[in-house]
Structures are given as C-alpha cells and as structure tokens.
Scaffold this motif. Sequence first.
Motif, PDB file in Angstrom:
ATOM      1  N   ALA A  21       0.855  -1.193   0.000  1.00 32.40           N
ATOM      2  CA  ALA A  21       0.000   0.000   0.000  1.00 32.40           C
ATOM      3  C   ALA A  21       0.887   1.237   0.000  1.00 32.40           C
ATOM      4  O   ALA A  21       1.483   1.582   1.047  1.00 32.40           O
ATOM      5  N   PRO A  22       1.031   1.903  -1.127  1.00 35.75           N
ATOM      6  CA  PRO A  22       1.852   3.116  -1.155  1.00 35.75           C
ATOM      7  C   PRO A  22       1.274   4.178  -0.215  1.00 35.75           C
ATOM      8  O   PRO A  22       0.060   4.359  -0.179  1.00 35.75           O
ATOM      9  N   SER A  23       2.161   4.846   0.527  1.00 36.90           N
ATOM     10  CA  SER A  23       1.712   5.897   1.449  1.00 36.90           C
ATOM     11  C   SER A  23       1.806   7.253   0.766  1.00 36.90           C
ATOM     12  O   SER A  23       2.904   7.697   0.390  1.00 36.90           O
ATOM     13  N   LEU A  24       0.671   7.914   0.671  1.00 31.58           N
ATOM     14  CA  LEU A  24       0.615   9.204  -0.022  1.00 31.58           C
ATOM     15  C   LEU A  24       1.478  10.261   0.662  1.00 31.58           C
ATOM     16  O   LEU A  24       1.922  11.226   0.047  1.00 31.58           O
ATOM     17  N   ASP A  45      -3.455  -1.372  -5.764  1.00 29.94           N
ATOM     18  CA  ASP A  45      -4.921  -1.349  -5.606  1.00 29.94           C
ATOM     19  C   ASP A  45      -5.329  -0.876  -4.210  1.00 29.94           C
ATOM     20  O   ASP A  45      -6.517  -0.789  -3.906  1.00 29.94           O
ATOM     21  N   VAL A  46      -4.321  -0.567  -3.379  1.00 27.09           N
ATOM     22  CA  VAL A  46      -4.599   0.022  -2.068  1.00 27.09           C
ATOM     23  C   VAL A  46      -3.726   1.267  -1.920  1.00 27.09           C
ATOM     24  O   VAL A  46      -2.522   1.221  -2.207  1.00 27.09           O
ATOM     25  N   LEU A  47      -4.343   2.368  -1.505  1.00 21.96           N
ATOM     26  CA  LEU A  47      -3.601   3.611  -1.251  1.00 21.96           C
ATOM     27  C   LEU A  47      -3.681   3.916   0.238  1.00 21.96           C
ATOM     28  O   LEU A  47      -4.790   3.952   0.808  1.00 21.96           O
ATOM     29  N   HIS A  48      -2.534   4.098   0.865  1.00 19.97           N
ATOM     30  CA  HIS A  48      -2.481   4.367   2.314  1.00 19.97           C
ATOM     31  C   HIS A  48      -2.465   5.870   2.528  1.00 19.97           C
ATOM     32  O   HIS A  48      -1.607   6.580   1.976  1.00 19.97           O
TER      33      HIS A  48
END
Length: 235
Positions: A21-24, A45-48
Amino acid sequence: MNAELNTTRAIDLREKQIRVAPSLLAADFAQLGEQVSLIERAGADVLHLDVMDGHFVPNISFGPGLIAHLRPHSKMFFDTHLMIAEPARYAEAFAQAGSDLITFHIEVTDKPADVIAEIRKHNCGVGVAINPTTNVDAIESVLPSVDLVLVMSVWPGFGGQSFIDDVLPKVEQLHGMLSHNQRLEIDGGIDPTTIAKAAAAGADTFVAGTSIFGSPDSAEAYRNLCKCAAEAASG
Ligand code: DX5
Ligand code: ZN
C-alpha cells in the motif's frame, strides 16, 4: 464476526494476498493527482492515507477534503490511517470523503468498541493500530471486531524513518491470532530488505512511502516491493 466490508470499490481487502500500500505522505504534494494515477497504473490497488492532527503525533498532514478530491480519480481501496486524537469525531467525515477502511490508534481511547461502532456506522472497514512499544494485549479484546491490524514499525508522525526490528515478534504473535479474512498490515520503514523480514513474520499488507515515492522510478519500486514480499511470504 467481522461485518461485511461495505465498499464501492471492486477490491475486497479480505482476499488474502500480499499487498503493498503506497503511502501518499511521501508523494509530491504539488502533483498528487498525477502521483496517485502513476502508482495505480503501476498496479497498486490500495492507497495508504496518513492523516495527522498535530496532537496525537507532532505533525499535520491532510484531512478529509484532500481525500474527497482524490476519490473520483481513483479506483484504489483508500486505507485511511488516522493518527489523530479523536477518531470517532471525524469518522463520518473520512467515510463520506471516500475512505474504504479507517484505522484508529488504540493509544487514543479507553473505549475502542465505541470508536469501532462509529466507524462501522458509516459503512467503512475498521482497522486498529498499535505503536512500536504497545503490546498486543492492548488490542486483544477488539481483534474479533476489526478487519485489519496495523503494526507500526516506526513512531507515527513522519515518513523516512528506519524500520524498528523489535516489532517483528508482535507481527508473529498477531499472525497466529487473526482469522483468514483479517489483514495484518505493517507500516513504516518498509523497503526491499525490511519487507522481506515483515513478510516472513506473517504480515500480508505493507505500507511503503519513501521507498516508493522517494525512488526515481516509483512504479518500478512498487513492483519490486511486491516481488520481494511475495518471495519472502512463499518462504
Ligand atoms: C508514519 C506513517 C507511515 C509512513 C510510511 O506515521 O504512518 O505510513 O508514511 O512512510 P515510510 O515508508 O517512508 O516510512
Ligand atoms: Zn501510516
């Protein structure tokens, strides 16, 4: 039992697979839309989403308004990490902004069931987070009620910190306590080396900020992290 994860996104986080989950927080805030699209095209497909209030943690990041602006432009599962003193007070705002799951810190409340109920009320998945020195027994009573447990491998508040190896035994302990449809997420200092250790300990969801958005090729960095995690998880 866990309530159904009500989300309009096609992703069902309960599917047990390795997820990065990449962290914005580590993205370029001057071009967030492009950064989100870039990482989504790379396969994320997951954004942190790291929300900080300057009270629970000594930093301020962004609020529901930013999430609401991003929501129409992405199909990713919005994994919202509330590092805030009053998660129940803002749960509705983050749910309405488009969060698919909202994680609160056990350290901010002596009534976690109330926080969980408030988040559920707004049709969001629920996660509970523990800081590096918080023991698993602090969340044992709420484990049956959450969809995700987040183990902090850095002190919350900033990206770019070093991974704290001492949290790995907690990951191993939780791995044996969670059911097949609950996620075990680790957050902070995740890079190709530390992701392997975390995956071997039993984590299945890996938050990475600096090692992705701090890389000259974020898409390749994301894909490489997925590969490292999958290799380590398959032992
Ligand atoms: C820290 C945040 C983490 C952090 C991860 O308080 O919860 O999600 O942004 O960033 P890196 O990967 O740079 O440690
Ligand atoms: Zn986070």
